[in-house]
Design an enzyme around this catalytic site. Structure first.
Site, PDB file in Angstrom:
ATOM      1  N   GLY A  41      55.189   7.614  17.560  1.00 18.55           N
ATOM      2  CA  GLY A  41      53.478   7.189  17.154  1.00 18.55           C
ATOM      3  C   GLY A  41      53.000   6.086  17.949  1.00 18.55           C
ATOM      4  CG  ASP A  62      53.090  13.283  14.540  1.00 20.20           C
ATOM      5  OD1 ASP A  62      53.235  12.087  14.057  1.00 20.20           O
ATOM      6  OD2 ASP A  62      53.772  14.264  14.163  1.00 20.20           O
ATOM      7  NE  ARG A  67      53.827  12.518  18.654  1.00 18.02           N
ATOM      8  CZ  ARG A  67      54.456  11.932  17.673  1.00 18.02           C
ATOM      9  NH1 ARG A  67      53.707  10.767  17.315  1.00 18.02           N
ATOM     10  NH2 ARG A  67      55.371  12.595  17.032  1.00 18.02           N
ATOM     11  CG  PHE A 114      47.821  12.403   7.260  1.00 16.09           C
ATOM     12  CD1 PHE A 114      49.338  12.108   7.513  1.00 16.09           C
ATOM     13  CD2 PHE A 114      47.356  13.340   8.559  1.00 16.09           C
ATOM     14  CE1 PHE A 114      50.075  12.525   8.134  1.00 16.09           C
ATOM     15  CE2 PHE A 114      48.455  13.661   9.441  1.00 16.09           C
ATOM     16  CZ  PHE A 114      49.667  13.079   9.346  1.00 16.09           C
ATOM     17  CD  GLU A 156      55.724   2.036  13.108  1.00 13.54           C
ATOM     18  OE1 GLU A 156      55.098   2.580  13.490  1.00 13.54           O
ATOM     19  OE2 GLU A 156      56.586   2.385  12.084  1.00 13.54           O
ATOM     20  CG  ASP A 157      52.477   5.231  14.225  1.00 12.63           C
ATOM     21  OD1 ASP A 157      53.153   4.317  13.465  1.00 12.63           O
ATOM     22  OD2 ASP A 157      52.582   6.339  14.425  1.00 12.63           O
ATOM     23  CG  ASP A 172      51.595   5.556   4.256  1.00 13.26           C
ATOM     24  OD1 ASP A 172      51.023   5.359   3.238  1.00 13.26           O
ATOM     25  OD2 ASP A 172      51.870   6.996   4.468  1.00 13.26           O
ATOM     26  CE  LYS A 200      47.616   6.008   5.832  1.00 14.84           C
ATOM     27  NZ  LYS A 200      48.423   7.261   5.592  1.00 14.84           N
TER      28      LYS A 200
HETATM   29  P1  IMP Z   1      55.988   4.503   5.753  1.00 11.52           P
HETATM   30  O1  IMP Z   1      57.253   4.561   5.715  1.00 11.52           O
HETATM   31  O2  IMP Z   1      55.646   5.280   4.508  1.00 11.52           O
HETATM   32  O3  IMP Z   1      55.306   3.114   6.033  1.00 11.52           O
HETATM   33  O4  IMP Z   1      55.469   5.299   6.879  1.00 11.52           O
HETATM   34  C1  IMP Z   1      55.261   5.056   8.322  1.00 11.52           C
HETATM   35  C2  IMP Z   1      55.423   6.290   9.481  1.00 11.52           C
HETATM   36  O5  IMP Z   1      54.677   7.139   8.549  1.00 11.52           O
HETATM   37  C3  IMP Z   1      54.414   5.736  10.528  1.00 11.52           C
HETATM   38  O6  IMP Z   1      55.240   5.057  11.709  1.00 11.52           O
HETATM   39  C4  IMP Z   1      54.016   7.014  10.993  1.00 11.52           C
HETATM   40  O7  IMP Z   1      55.003   7.624  11.757  1.00 11.52           O
HETATM   41  C5  IMP Z   1      53.902   7.846   9.826  1.00 11.52           C
HETATM   42  N1  IMP Z   1      52.577   7.966   9.063  1.00 11.52           N
HETATM   43  C6  IMP Z   1      52.295   7.163   7.905  1.00 11.52           C
HETATM   44  N2  IMP Z   1      50.877   7.509   7.748  1.00 11.52           N
HETATM   45  C7  IMP Z   1      50.482   8.480   8.717  1.00 11.52           C
HETATM   46  C8  IMP Z   1      49.269   8.968   8.916  1.00 11.52           C
HETATM   47  O8  IMP Z   1      48.142   8.815   8.108  1.00 11.52           O
HETATM   48  N3  IMP Z   1      49.139   9.797  10.116  1.00 11.52           N
HETATM   49  C9  IMP Z   1      50.301   9.944  10.825  1.00 11.52           C
HETATM   50  N4  IMP Z   1      51.288   9.439  10.557  1.00 11.52           N
HETATM   51  C10 IMP Z   1      51.693   8.806   9.469  1.00 11.52           C
HETATM   52 MG    MG Z   2      55.819   5.833  13.411  1.00  9.23          MG
END
Ligand code: IMP
Ligand code: MG
Length: 182
Positions: free
Chosen positions: A51, A165, A171, A158, A105-106, A109, A137
């Site tokens: 991402g 993606d 992407r 989302f 990081e992208d 969350d 977030k």
């Molecule tokens: P986390 O582990 O819950 O913080 O999620 C992080 C990963 O989930 C990111 O690196 C993204 O690849 C993916 N992700 C989280 N939120 C989104 C979103 O809104 N769109 C696309 N990918 C997301």
């Molecule tokens: Mg990611």
């Protein structure tokens, strides 16, 4: 430019236009330029695939200090939901002991992925580990670890585009899209 796209049969509409993304990337790059200007050894940007590739490419072109880049890969998402289980697919295969690392990081969350990544990098005995994320977030974040560099906070929607993606599609989009209201 079309304001709507359909990915896997779902409609998305523009939420953040490309020029706004460029503006927030420039702002975070300025902070890095000032914080790492007098670093003894070039810091290493650790880009989390897939991402963050587009963010990294735009970010590094705005940096004015010497740096290295490397890539790691983890996965935790299926569709629009985090599975909560992080798998590391690609790690670092050279010595980073004593080095300054900046994870790119992208999006952060729940924080599960970044928490896993910080722990993994800390285990390699670097001098420092910081996080630089394009999106954050805060309402979903479940950890105490501060996220030092964040280009933009968003709600818990989302999003897709600019490297992010929806089940591998979207992407390439220049803008950030969100699921469209019917
Ligand atoms: P986390 O582990 O819950 O913080 O999620 C992080 C990963 O989930 C990111 O690196 C993204 O690849 C993916 N992700 C989280 N939120 C989104 C979103 O809104 N769109 C696309 N990918 C997301
Ligand atoms: Mg990611």
């Amino acid at each position: 430019m079309s304001q709507r796209v359909t990915l896997h049969g779902r409609d998305f509409e523009v939420m953040i236009p490309a020029d706004k993304i460029d503006e927030v990337v420039a702002r975070v790059a300025e902070r890095l330029n000032s914080d790492y200007a007098s670093c003894e050894r070039p810091p290493i940007f650790v880009c989390v695939l897939s991402g963050a590739y587009m963010f990294l490419a735009d970010l590094v072109r705005k940096l004015t200090f010497d740096h290295e880049i490397t890539f790691v890969q983890i996965s935790s998402y299926e569709g629009t939901q985090s599975t909560g289980v992080v798998r590391r697919k690609l790690g670092i295969d050279f010595d980073v002991e004593g080095r300054d690392l900046i994870i790119v990081e992208d999006i952060v969350d729940t924080g599960t992925s970044i928490d896993h990544m910080v722990d993994y990098l800390q285990s390699l005995a670097p001098r420092s580990v910081e996080v630089c994320t394009l999106f954050f977030k805060p309402d979903n974040y479940r950890y105490d670890r501060p996220i030092k560099y964040c280009a933009m906070n968003i709600g818990n929607e989302f999003i897709v585009g600019y490297g992010l993606d929806y089940d591998q599609l979207g992407r390439n989009l220049k803008d950030i899209y969100v699921i469209a209201n019917e």
